[in-house]
Design an enzyme around this catalytic site. Structure first.
Site, short mmCIF file in Angstrom:
data_model
loop_
_atom_site.label_atom_id
_atom_site.label_comp_id
_atom_site.label_asym_id
_atom_site.label_seq_id
_atom_site.Cartn_x
_atom_site.Cartn_y
_atom_site.Cartn_z
N ASP A 198 0.85 -1.19 0.00
CA ASP A 198 0.00 0.00 0.00
C ASP A 198 0.89 1.25 0.00
OD1 ASP A 198 -2.28 1.88 0.83
OD2 ASP A 198 -3.30 -0.05 0.86
N HIS A 236 -3.19 6.13 3.39
CA HIS A 236 -4.11 5.07 2.97
C HIS A 236 -3.75 3.73 3.60
CE1 HIS A 236 -5.92 2.18 0.05
NE2 HIS A 236 -6.89 3.08 0.01
N SER A 410 -11.49 -0.31 -0.05
CA SER A 410 -10.15 -0.41 0.51
C SER A 410 -10.20 -0.98 1.92
CB SER A 410 -9.49 0.98 0.56
OG SER A 410 -9.14 1.43 -0.70
#
Length: 481
Positions: A198, A236, A410
């Site tokens: 990620d 994120h 996600s």
């Protein structure tokens, strides 16, 4: 006379240069040629004619009777590295003598070479090598942005339904998938490591710090800076990981450890070559500088909350499928946030070999932002299943003790990765295919108000909205032998 001679020499040099480019134009992709002529240099991926297929096929045949997982991973990675080293030698000689010494990385997972800031002259030299099949610009992927982020730390207060035996649980998603019921039986992911590819991880966040496997255990790789400590400029990865291993009742598998690889370039975005380097790292983890690999550290499950855009060429991802199939490593991908249109599920989560996870709501409905099937790649029913993905409570990267809410598949994907960790704690011998079959049997049905896709009724399971349904951690544990 001298003036005329100089003119003639210049014309001759130009003519030779044009001929040189002409002979390599089938190797250098047109878009790359235009960009590099204009800008002088760019990031490239060199693909070699010798592909990995034969090596993988031979490995599968030779290791049919081998049960030692570490031995198998080490053998295949060694064989693929040997192939890359032998076929890339001439090109590497050019790169290592190039002025400015551009950064490069051997992508043995696909027998490719990635080079940062490759010059026009270097590209042409490489194109003339007989073993080179193609040279193109490195792609910047779609990634997986989140939406509707709220900075209110107490915005969840009206939706909390504390578990009677676990009053510290602060996240409705953990309750909805019945993770506390699995914890009560003694399964919290202890002894299992979850990998995540990620934007990185904020190591100092209070819900993640204690679960890091550590640098001494090859727990972190940053292709961009080779940093020696996990970082996350985007935030994120930190948010996604908190749904898998986060403490304080946030993550589904709070007893699990994590290791991470960064595929986000601080200046550009989600980079294709960094993703491939990360997959190599997860197969055989190295130290933070990319050396001293130790295949015994390889995780069984890897979360990937990112995707290709619908118009992007994902051929490189298709190339790595046989490797993860052969090594029995399960890749979990988000289904994407492209919305309700049929066929909108994103690659690579759309591949039948990978586990594609869509999103559900707090009311146990299909979340309208979640990508729907069927797969544009192979026509299979997608997503495979769903998990909470709307109004999700997550760790925020801004400060070490901050939490926010957001939407996106996600966050659905790491919830399922966490459930898999619970299953592997109970039975470490489960194969990738066995894990998937158990997950399919461990889903609850949920309401879908949108039109069906792919001529499959929403009343049938699996369907192209929610797959087999919304995952249940306690069912997964009970179904695990």
């Amino acid at each position: 006379m001298n003036h005329l001679q100089v003119k003639f020499s210049t014309l001759t040099l130009v003519f030779v240069h044009v001929l040189y480019v002409k002979t390599t134009e089938n190797v250098i992709q047109p878009d790359l040629m235009k960009k590099i002529q204009k800008e002088g240099s760019t990031n490239i991926i060199v693909t070699f004619k010798f592909r990995t297929n034969d090596t993988i096929s031979r490995f599968v045949q030779e290791t049919k009777s081998t049960s030692n997982r570490v031995e198998k991973i080490t053998k295949l990675s060694d064989e693929l590295q040997k192939l890359a080293t032998s076929t890339q030698k001439q090109v590497l000689d050019f790169v290592n003598t190039e002025r400015g010494k551009p950064k490069y990385c051997i992508l043995w997972i696909t027998n490719q070479l990635t080079i940062r800031n490759a010059s026009f002259d270097l590209v042409n030299k490489i194109a003339a090598v007989s073993d080179v099949l193609e040279i193109r610009e490195t792609r910047i992927l779609l990634g997986m942005p989140t939406s509707n982020v709220s900075n209110s730390n107490d915005s969840m207060s009206n939706n909390l339904k504390p578990h009677p035996d676990f009053p510290s649980v602060k996240h409705w998603a953990a309750l909805q998938v019945k993770a506390p019921d699995a914890w009560e039986q003694g399964y919290d992911g202890t002894g299992v490591t979850i990998g995540i590819i990620d934007s990185g991880v904020r190591l100092t966040h209070d819900c993640l710090y204690d679960a890091y496997v550590g640098l001494e255990n090859n727990g972190w790789f940053d292709p961009e800076r080779k940093s020696d400590s996990p970082r996350d400029d985007l935030g994120h990865g930190t948010s996604c990981l908190s749904l898998a291993v986060g403490q304080f009742g946030l993550g589904v598998a709070p007893g699990s450890k994590w290791m991470a690889c960064l595929m986000y370039d601080s200046n550009l975005g989600w980079m294709e070559d960094y993703a491939l380097q990360c997959f190599q790292f997860m197969i055989c983890p190295t130290d933070h500088e990319g050396n001293n690999k130790d295949c015994s550290k390889s995780p069984r499950v890897i979360n990937n909350s990112w995707s290709y855009g619908s118009d992007e060429d994902d051929s490189n991802m298709r190339m790595i499928i046989p490797i993860f199939e052969a090594l029995d490593i399960l890749l979990v991908f988000s289904a994407g946030n492209a919305g309700t249109a049929c066929g909108s599920v994103s690659a690579p989560g759309s591949y039948k070999e990978f586990l594609g996870v869509g999103g559900s709501t707090i009311d146990d409905f299909y979340w309208g932002g979640s990508g729907a099937g069927p797969s544009r790649t192979d026509g299979s029913i997608k997503p495979d299943l769903v998990a909470p993905g709307s109004f999700i409570f997550i760790a925020n990267n801004a400060r070490q003790g901050e939490y926010v809410t957001a939407d996106g598949t996600s966050f659905s994907s790491p919830i399922v990765a966490g459930v898999i960790a619970l299953m592997l704690q109970k039975n470490p011998r489960l194969t990738k295919d066995e894990i998937k079959e158990i997950l399919y049997k461990s889903c609850d049905r949920l309401a879908v108000s949108h039109v069906p896709c792919g001529n499959v009724s929403n009343d049938l399971y699996p369907n192209n909205r929610v797959g087999y349904g919304r995952i249940s951690a306690i069912k997964a544990i009970n179904n695990t032998p």
